[in-house]
Design a protein around this motif. Structure first.
Motif, PDB file in Angstrom:
ATOM      1  N   GLY A 183       0.801  -1.221   0.000  1.00 63.26           N
ATOM      2  CA  GLY A 183       0.000   0.000   0.000  1.00 63.26           C
ATOM      3  C   GLY A 183       0.825   1.258   0.000  1.00 63.26           C
ATOM      4  O   GLY A 183       0.323   2.344  -0.306  1.00 63.26           O
ATOM      5  N   ASP A 184       2.126   1.164   0.338  1.00 69.77           N
ATOM      6  CA  ASP A 184       3.007   2.332   0.348  1.00 69.77           C
ATOM      7  C   ASP A 184       3.502   2.701  -1.037  1.00 69.77           C
ATOM      8  O   ASP A 184       4.180   3.718  -1.197  1.00 69.77           O
ATOM      9  N   ALA A 185       3.190   1.861  -2.040  1.00 68.73           N
ATOM     10  CA  ALA A 185       3.568   2.146  -3.430  1.00 68.73           C
ATOM     11  C   ALA A 185       2.347   2.696  -4.153  1.00 68.73           C
ATOM     12  O   ALA A 185       1.371   1.969  -4.392  1.00 68.73           O
ATOM     13  N   SER A 186       2.387   3.952  -4.516  1.00 67.51           N
ATOM     14  CA  SER A 186       1.202   4.602  -5.100  1.00 67.51           C
ATOM     15  C   SER A 186       0.770   3.958  -6.408  1.00 67.51           C
ATOM     16  O   SER A 186      -0.406   3.981  -6.758  1.00 67.51           O
ATOM     17  N   PHE A 228      -4.103  -4.367   1.352  1.00 62.71           N
ATOM     18  CA  PHE A 228      -2.897  -3.542   1.340  1.00 62.71           C
ATOM     19  C   PHE A 228      -2.129  -3.683   2.659  1.00 62.71           C
ATOM     20  O   PHE A 228      -2.711  -3.753   3.740  1.00 62.71           O
ATOM     21  N   TYR A 229      -0.801  -3.713   2.537  1.00 60.64           N
ATOM     22  CA  TYR A 229       0.074  -3.707   3.697  1.00 60.64           C
ATOM     23  C   TYR A 229       1.021  -2.515   3.587  1.00 60.64           C
ATOM     24  O   TYR A 229       1.252  -1.980   2.491  1.00 60.64           O
ATOM     25  N   GLY A 230       1.591  -2.077   4.720  1.00 62.02           N
ATOM     26  CA  GLY A 230       2.518  -0.947   4.677  1.00 62.02           C
ATOM     27  C   GLY A 230       3.008  -0.565   6.056  1.00 62.02           C
ATOM     28  O   GLY A 230       2.708  -1.229   7.055  1.00 62.02           O
ATOM     29  N   PHE A 231       3.788   0.510   6.098  1.00 56.76           N
ATOM     30  CA  PHE A 231       4.344   1.023   7.360  1.00 56.76           C
ATOM     31  C   PHE A 231       3.350   2.004   7.986  1.00 56.76           C
ATOM     32  O   PHE A 231       2.941   2.970   7.344  1.00 56.76           O
ATOM     33  N   ILE A 280       2.633  16.402  -8.557  1.00 58.27           N
ATOM     34  CA  ILE A 280       3.614  15.698  -7.734  1.00 58.27           C
ATOM     35  C   ILE A 280       2.983  15.271  -6.412  1.00 58.27           C
ATOM     36  O   ILE A 280       2.332  16.065  -5.730  1.00 58.27           O
ATOM     37  N   ILE A 281       3.172  14.019  -6.074  1.00 57.38           N
ATOM     38  CA  ILE A 281       2.666  13.477  -4.826  1.00 57.38           C
ATOM     39  C   ILE A 281       3.477  14.007  -3.642  1.00 57.38           C
ATOM     40  O   ILE A 281       4.690  14.201  -3.744  1.00 57.38           O
ATOM     41  N   HIS A 282       2.797  14.243  -2.518  1.00 54.64           N
ATOM     42  CA  HIS A 282       3.447  14.641  -1.272  1.00 54.64           C
ATOM     43  C   HIS A 282       3.383  13.467  -0.292  1.00 54.64           C
ATOM     44  O   HIS A 282       2.672  12.486  -0.527  1.00 54.64           O
ATOM     45  N   TYR A 283       4.117  13.604   0.817  1.00 53.53           N
ATOM     46  CA  TYR A 283       4.201  12.513   1.788  1.00 53.53           C
ATOM     47  C   TYR A 283       4.052  13.023   3.215  1.00 53.53           C
ATOM     48  O   TYR A 283       4.481  14.126   3.546  1.00 53.53           O
ATOM     49  N   HIS A 284       3.455  12.168   4.050  1.00 56.01           N
ATOM     50  CA  HIS A 284       3.526  12.352   5.502  1.00 56.01           C
ATOM     51  C   HIS A 284       4.771  11.656   6.039  1.00 56.01           C
ATOM     52  O   HIS A 284       5.373  12.122   7.015  1.00 56.01           O
ATOM     53  N   ALA A 285       5.129  10.520   5.407  1.00 52.52           N
ATOM     54  CA  ALA A 285       6.303   9.753   5.839  1.00 52.52           C
ATOM     55  C   ALA A 285       6.790   8.910   4.674  1.00 52.52           C
ATOM     56  O   ALA A 285       5.993   8.472   3.835  1.00 52.52           O
ATOM     57  N   ILE A 286       8.108   8.700   4.603  1.00 54.12           N
ATOM     58  CA  ILE A 286       8.709   7.856   3.570  1.00 54.12           C
ATOM     59  C   ILE A 286       9.600   6.825   4.254  1.00 54.12           C
ATOM     60  O   ILE A 286      10.376   7.167   5.169  1.00 54.12           O
ATOM     61  N   GLY A 322       5.779   5.057   0.952  1.00 53.20           N
ATOM     62  CA  GLY A 322       5.413   5.730   2.185  1.00 53.20           C
ATOM     63  C   GLY A 322       3.958   6.127   2.217  1.00 53.20           C
ATOM     64  O   GLY A 322       3.137   5.662   1.422  1.00 53.20           O
ATOM     65  N   ASP A 323       3.636   6.985   3.162  1.00 52.78           N
ATOM     66  CA  ASP A 323       2.272   7.487   3.333  1.00 52.78           C
ATOM     67  C   ASP A 323       2.106   8.714   2.447  1.00 52.78           C
ATOM     68  O   ASP A 323       2.425   9.822   2.820  1.00 52.78           O
ATOM     69  N   TYR A 324       1.607   8.486   1.235  1.00 54.94           N
ATOM     70  CA  TYR A 324       1.548   9.527   0.206  1.00 54.94           C
ATOM     71  C   TYR A 324       0.147  10.135   0.101  1.00 54.94           C
ATOM     72  O   TYR A 324      -0.855   9.529   0.503  1.00 54.94           O
ATOM     73  N   PHE A 325       0.115  11.319  -0.475  1.00 56.66           N
ATOM     74  CA  PHE A 325      -1.178  11.967  -0.767  1.00 56.66           C
ATOM     75  C   PHE A 325      -0.958  13.023  -1.841  1.00 56.66           C
ATOM     76  O   PHE A 325       0.161  13.545  -2.010  1.00 56.66           O
ATOM     77  N   CYS A 326      -1.999  13.340  -2.563  1.00 58.21           N
ATOM     78  CA  CYS A 326      -1.937  14.400  -3.565  1.00 58.21           C
ATOM     79  C   CYS A 326      -2.708  15.609  -3.051  1.00 58.21           C
ATOM     80  O   CYS A 326      -3.928  15.527  -2.851  1.00 58.21           O
ATOM     81  N   PRO A 327      -2.033  16.742  -2.820  1.00 60.74           N
ATOM     82  CA  PRO A 327      -2.731  17.935  -2.312  1.00 60.74           C
ATOM     83  C   PRO A 327      -3.648  18.566  -3.349  1.00 60.74           C
ATOM     84  O   PRO A 327      -4.474  19.406  -2.999  1.00 60.74           O
ATOM     85  N   ASN A 328      -3.526  18.145  -4.609  1.00 57.70           N
ATOM     86  CA  ASN A 328      -4.319  18.752  -5.676  1.00 57.70           C
ATOM     87  C   ASN A 328      -5.688  18.086  -5.845  1.00 57.70           C
ATOM     88  O   ASN A 328      -6.710  18.767  -5.981  1.00 57.70           O
ATOM     89  N   CYS A 329      -5.706  16.725  -5.822  1.00 55.67           N
ATOM     90  CA  CYS A 329      -6.979  16.041  -6.118  1.00 55.67           C
ATOM     91  C   CYS A 329      -7.456  15.121  -4.994  1.00 55.67           C
ATOM     92  O   CYS A 329      -8.561  14.559  -5.083  1.00 55.67           O
ATOM     93  N   GLY A 330      -6.636  14.928  -3.954  1.00 56.35           N
ATOM     94  CA  GLY A 330      -7.074  14.115  -2.837  1.00 56.35           C
ATOM     95  C   GLY A 330      -6.697  12.639  -2.912  1.00 56.35           C
ATOM     96  O   GLY A 330      -6.993  11.871  -1.990  1.00 56.35           O
ATOM     97  N   PHE A 331      -6.051  12.207  -3.986  1.00 57.17           N
ATOM     98  CA  PHE A 331      -5.577  10.824  -4.082  1.00 57.17           C
ATOM     99  C   PHE A 331      -4.619  10.561  -2.926  1.00 57.17           C
ATOM    100  O   PHE A 331      -3.767  11.388  -2.609  1.00 57.17           O
TER     101      PHE A 331
END
Length: 451
Positions: A168-171, A184-187, A215-221, A227-236
């Protein structure tokens, strides 16, 4: 089974017996022979098995081994291809060499090359897919990461009833809608990281949002683009995780302790990337009703796999043989070396065959500059492309006076015997690793040769 399939099976089994018992090898030729007689022999061999396919760029072999060990705790003998021969012929050989159980659940856990997922799916109708990661790897074979994932997806779409157990950490694994059930599994993101908002390092692959291309942003990598990714533009954003790494409690170059959900685990191999492999195996085992205690017992018994931090005693030296094949994997290995507290000798073996990737420019994307050189007392450069490797290390800041070219494996072993340190790390591409193991086998240093 028709006459043609019967002849193919008999021929393959006979050749495997001869190669395995007399020549101590034979991981792909029996399969090639059987397929030459009956191209669809795999469908007949696998018809009674529930099959789990493990695929992705890095970690396939270790993840497969950990899954097999975990499932054994509950179901006994499991069919697998332990040599890492993950093309169709190697998988056929695995079935030919396996003695099927008369009773009980028949399970097969197969490492499958990314480009072979579709063909194997057509013949096996898998019950589950395990997706480890997708990184840039062997550009001449796979192309960019999205091309590689398309090859995998083409296979998964043929088995809509199979469960997909993905990192799950791989977008990229959330980028395509599928009818399959997804696990999904992840950190797990720590509480103090949840409000973080940052981008991955420059030149990191796979950091564009699949929905809006921002460009994707992260809370943690954890590493690379995972890592824990998110898109600030569309919410993905990262999907909800079914299985989570809670904490890493101890790490050395040769071992890791960590907690998944409610249980602490230990494996006798180092590197953050191997925690992901263990997490993938844990997820599969839980989906197949193996208890956490049984999984912990399996992990504790796990043996090292050829070329994957394989420990080899030679003269009075401790050799750690590690397969490297792309920048992300190599960078993780270099990070692992930075946890080594003792002085060591570093050997790097670079080949450029089809199985290695013909294009060797990937070595320039690896962070040799970041390696703690104070612990490296000698550098041995080998493989068919040793001149390229030597130049790369010289540019990275290694003292040419500490480097020596070893144009063949016998010379390499002589220099290792004379090395100024007890510990030796050998980083080798795939065919270079196989060639070295063959030399070690011929000299009776290793008991088993992998072909």
């Amino acid at each position: 089974m028709n006459l043609k399939s019967g002849i193919a099976k008999l021929s393959g089994k006979s050749s495997h017996w001869v190669l395995h018992n007399i020549f101590k090898g034979g991981t792909s030729f029996p399969g090639k022979l059987a397929m030459r007689i009956d191209p669809n022999i795999l469908a007949n061999l696998a018809k009674d098995y529930e099959t789990i396919i493990v695929t992705g760029t890095n970690g396939k072999t270790m993840t497969t081994a950990l899954i097999v060990n975990a499932l054994k705790e509950k179901y006994g003998e499991i069919l697998t291809n332990p040599s890492g021969s993950n093309m169709q012929q190697g998988i056929v050989t695995a079935f030919l060499s396996h003695k099927a159980k008369r009773h009980g659940r028949k399970l097969a856990v197969l490492e499958v090359d990314e480009a072979n997922v579709k063909r194997v799916t057509e013949l096996l109708h898998p019950k589950a897919y395990v997706l480890t990661n997708i990184f840039r790897d062997q550009m001449d074979r796979y192309g960019e990461i999205y091309t590689t994932y398309d090859k995998i997806i083409d296979g998964i779409k043929l088995a809509p009833d199979a469960v997909v157990i993905a990192n799950g950490d791989a977008s990229i694994f959330s980028s395509v809608e599928l009818p399959n059930k997804k696990i999904f599994y992840g950190f797990e993101t720590k509480a103090d990281e949840a409000q973080n908002d940052f981008k991955a390092s420059v030149n990191t692959d796979g950091v564009l949002c699949p929905r809006c291309n921002h460009i994707i942003h992260y809370h943690a990598i954890s590493y690379a683009n995972l890592g824990d990714y998110f898109c600030p533009n569309c919410g993905f954003k990262r999907p909800n995780l079914s299985y989570r790494l809670k904490e890493i409690t101890e790490r050395t170059p040769n071992s890791i302790k960590f907690r998944i959900e409610n249980t602490e685990f230990a494996i006798g191999i180092g590197g953050t990337y191997n925690i992901y492999n263990a997490l993938a195996a844990f997820s599969v085992a839980r989906e197949f009703d193996v208890s956490e205690a049984e999984i912990a017992n399996a992990f504790a018994k796990n043996k090292r796999i050829f070329g994957r931090q394989e420990l080899i005693s030679y003269a009075d030296k401790e050799i750690n043989l590690i397969l490297v094949k792309n920048p992300v994997g190599l960078n993780e290995v270099l990070s692992l070396l930075n946890t080594e507290k003792s002085d060591y000798t570093l050997a790097t073996l670079l080949n450029a065959h089809h199985a290695d990737g013909i294009d060797t420019s990937w070595i320039w994307d690896a962070d040799y500059e970041g390696l703690d050189k104070s612990k490296v007392k000698q550098v041995l450069v080998g493989g068919e492309r040793h001149h390229d490797m030597g130049f790369r290390l010289e540019v990275a800041g290694f003292d040419p006076g500490t480097m020596e070219v070893t144009p063949d494996d016998n010379t390499l072993l002589t220099r290792i015997k004379e090395a100024p340190t007890k510990k030796v790390y050998i980083l080798a591409t795939y065919t270079a690793m196989l060639a070295l193991r063959s030399t070690l086998y011929d000299q009776k240093i290793l008991k088993n040769k992998i072909n």
